[in-house]
Design a protein around this motif. Sequence first.
Motif, PDB file in Angstrom:
ATOM      1  N   GLN A  24      39.134  36.079  -8.626  1.00  0.00           N
ATOM      2  CA  GLN A  24      39.663  35.317  -9.753  1.00  0.00           C
ATOM      3  C   GLN A  24      40.045  33.915  -9.278  1.00  0.00           C
ATOM      4  N   GLU A  25      40.328  33.031 -10.225  1.00  0.00           N
ATOM      5  CA  GLU A  25      40.861  31.724  -9.875  1.00  0.00           C
ATOM      6  C   GLU A  25      42.345  31.880  -9.568  1.00  0.00           C
ATOM      7  N   GLN A  27      46.259  31.338  -9.630  1.00  0.00           N
ATOM      8  CA  GLN A  27      47.134  30.906 -10.710  1.00  0.00           C
ATOM      9  C   GLN A  27      48.544  30.656 -10.192  1.00  0.00           C
ATOM     10  N   ASP A  48      45.188  32.423 -21.281  1.00  0.00           N
ATOM     11  CA  ASP A  48      44.601  31.506 -22.245  1.00  0.00           C
ATOM     12  C   ASP A  48      45.121  31.741 -23.661  1.00  0.00           C
ATOM     13  N   ARG A  53      48.154  29.076 -19.371  1.00  0.00           N
ATOM     14  CA  ARG A  53      47.451  29.330 -18.116  1.00  0.00           C
ATOM     15  C   ARG A  53      47.663  28.141 -17.167  1.00  0.00           C
ATOM     16  N   SER A  54      47.975  28.430 -15.919  1.00  0.00           N
ATOM     17  CA  SER A  54      48.231  27.377 -14.943  1.00  0.00           C
ATOM     18  C   SER A  54      47.366  27.600 -13.706  1.00  0.00           C
ATOM     19  N   ASP A  55      46.180  27.031 -13.732  1.00  0.00           N
ATOM     20  CA  ASP A  55      45.281  27.164 -12.595  1.00  0.00           C
ATOM     21  C   ASP A  55      45.814  26.354 -11.424  1.00  0.00           C
ATOM     22  N   PRO A  58      41.857  24.007 -10.081  1.00  0.00           N
ATOM     23  CA  PRO A  58      40.685  24.008 -10.957  1.00  0.00           C
ATOM     24  C   PRO A  58      39.586  23.086 -10.430  1.00  0.00           C
ATOM     25  N   THR A  63      34.511  26.677 -15.890  1.00  0.00           N
ATOM     26  CA  THR A  63      35.634  26.949 -16.782  1.00  0.00           C
ATOM     27  C   THR A  63      36.532  25.742 -17.029  1.00  0.00           C
ATOM     28  N   HIS A  64      36.275  24.622 -16.370  1.00  0.00           N
ATOM     29  CA  HIS A  64      37.144  23.452 -16.511  1.00  0.00           C
ATOM     30  C   HIS A  64      36.302  22.197 -16.718  1.00  0.00           C
ATOM     31  N   GLN A  83      32.614  26.614  -9.435  1.00  0.00           N
ATOM     32  CA  GLN A  83      33.640  27.571  -9.829  1.00  0.00           C
ATOM     33  C   GLN A  83      34.166  28.226  -8.566  1.00  0.00           C
TER      34      GLN A  83
END
Length: 188
Positions: A24-25, A27, A48, A53-55, A58, A63-64, A83
Amino acid sequence: MTFAEKLELRTPSNSLVLDVNKGQEPQFIYFGPALKSQDIAHLQKANDANWSRSDLYPAYGATHTQSEVCLAMRHADGNLSTQLLISDYKLQTFKDKAPNGAERTGELLTITLTDNIYPTTVHLYYQSYDDVDMIESWTDITNGEKKTVTLTQFYNPLLPIRRGNVWCTHFHGSWASEAQLFEEPLNN
């Protein structure tokens, strides 16, 4: 309600809590006054659905594309999409010497992010100290492609700041007047 695999870095007075689920990314979950373990267990991962949401890091692409990103690059084939997902992380304790020569300890968190398409690797480092309320962060970016890539934007990881009465303390100056303490409010 999504619960995260939470990892805490602690200083004498503060806690930094991150979501470090592999695949996952990463967070950001919490930064502020030190928490107890039962408090950390009840922290919820932002998502989301509630626009919170606080990546942590990013990258421009999959996704960004609309918001601020920490990494934007042009791959060797011209593609702009990246990504970065967690492939590994490691939390270890360390001992070193403080600037005054005293021994001190702390923790070093290394989060390894990789792209599933391109051989791009990013290491995020966070180092906390047991004797001072400071967390250092830095980033290493490695190009594994056979040709040159172009980094168009590269920052340290994001640290979302709460709204309200937030102040920034910093030092500035010039010759013979270095390190002048300056405090100012952080506005929107």
